[in-house]
Design a protein around this motif. Sequence first.
Motif, PDB file in Angstrom:
ATOM      1  N   ASP A  44       0.841  -1.189   0.000  1.00 29.79           N
ATOM      2  CA  ASP A  44       0.000   0.000   0.000  1.00 29.79           C
ATOM      3  C   ASP A  44       0.882   1.247   0.000  1.00 29.79           C
ATOM      4  N   TYR A  48      -3.619   0.847   4.304  1.00 28.70           N
ATOM      5  CA  TYR A  48      -3.701  -0.557   3.892  1.00 28.70           C
ATOM      6  C   TYR A  48      -4.740  -0.777   2.790  1.00 28.70           C
ATOM      7  N   GLU A  49      -5.855  -0.072   2.862  1.00 28.29           N
ATOM      8  CA  GLU A  49      -6.935  -0.259   1.892  1.00 28.29           C
ATOM      9  C   GLU A  49      -6.522   0.106   0.469  1.00 28.29           C
ATOM     10  N   ASP A  50      -5.375   0.810   0.310  1.00 25.64           N
ATOM     11  CA  ASP A  50      -4.854   1.117  -1.029  1.00 25.64           C
ATOM     12  C   ASP A  50      -4.660  -0.143  -1.870  1.00 25.64           C
ATOM     13  N   GLN A  53      -8.639  -1.863  -4.698  1.00 22.02           N
ATOM     14  CA  GLN A  53      -9.349  -0.728  -5.278  1.00 22.02           C
ATOM     15  C   GLN A  53     -10.382  -1.192  -6.300  1.00 22.02           C
ATOM     16  N   ASN A  58     -10.416   3.128  -2.955  1.00 26.37           N
ATOM     17  CA  ASN A  58     -10.036   2.114  -1.968  1.00 26.37           C
ATOM     18  C   ASN A  58     -11.266   1.408  -1.404  1.00 26.37           C
ATOM     19  N   ILE A  59     -11.086   0.148  -1.071  1.00 27.99           N
ATOM     20  CA  ILE A  59     -12.133  -0.635  -0.441  1.00 27.99           C
ATOM     21  C   ILE A  59     -12.478  -0.031   0.925  1.00 27.99           C
ATOM     22  N   GLU A  60     -13.730  -0.131   1.307  1.00 30.94           N
ATOM     23  CA  GLU A  60     -14.156   0.311   2.640  1.00 30.94           C
ATOM     24  C   GLU A  60     -13.681  -0.708   3.676  1.00 30.94           C
ATOM     25  N   LYS A  61     -13.338  -0.247   4.863  1.00 34.14           N
ATOM     26  CA  LYS A  61     -12.828  -1.125   5.918  1.00 34.14           C
ATOM     27  C   LYS A  61     -13.825  -2.229   6.274  1.00 34.14           C
ATOM     28  N   LEU A  64     -13.768  -4.887   3.596  1.00 35.92           N
ATOM     29  CA  LEU A  64     -12.543  -5.672   3.702  1.00 35.92           C
ATOM     30  C   LEU A  64     -12.650  -6.659   4.858  1.00 35.92           C
ATOM     31  N   GLU A  92      -4.367 -12.298   1.459  1.00 34.28           N
ATOM     32  CA  GLU A  92      -4.741 -11.058   0.777  1.00 34.28           C
ATOM     33  C   GLU A  92      -5.152 -11.325  -0.671  1.00 34.28           C
TER      34      GLU A  92
END
Length: 191
Positions: A44, A48-50, A53, A58-61, A64, A92
């Motif tokens: 990332d 971390y959410e980078d 995508q 970026n994905i929402e926490k 994830l 991951e």
Amino acid sequence: LGNVQDEIPLVHIGGTNGKGSVGAMLSQVLTESGYKVGRFCTPDVFVYEDEFQMKGVNIEKDRLAQLFTKVKKACDKLTSQGKPHPTRFEVETAAAFLWFYEEKCDIALLEVGMGGETDATNLIKHPLVSVLTSISMDHIRFLGNSLGELATVKSGIIKPQVPVIYDGHQPEASEVIEKRANELGSPAFAL
């Protein structure tokens, strides 16, 4: 989790330098063209959410966390059967494949973590295209002591009859990539 990776149109991106740039550019171009584009890239940059995508966002926490909960159940099943626990990167990668599948991506961009041939991302059987950016001396402890050895490992993402686009500026690496592509009947295009 099944073989959800086989249900997703994918572009597999490997190499040493430029994977992130190629992924970012492809994501932007395809998103602007109206496609629902997923992207998995490590490491990332800011948060971390980078690494996860969708259409450049970026994905929402919470999302994830949902994915990792499903992957954890699959990991628990494996370990209860006496199999080793997957590595962090394998977890991951599994979460990324699951996300792309559940979100019904039109296309997903997947960057190799390290190497290629034995990388967790390389269980892809038939990507739309394989991309190999420039290859230089990296991770030599794991991948080899020469450009040719590194290119051999990294060219492991080339699949039979799947086009490969590669950086043709390193003759030693290009020779290895062209040989593997030829052996697999994969059209190869040097840039």
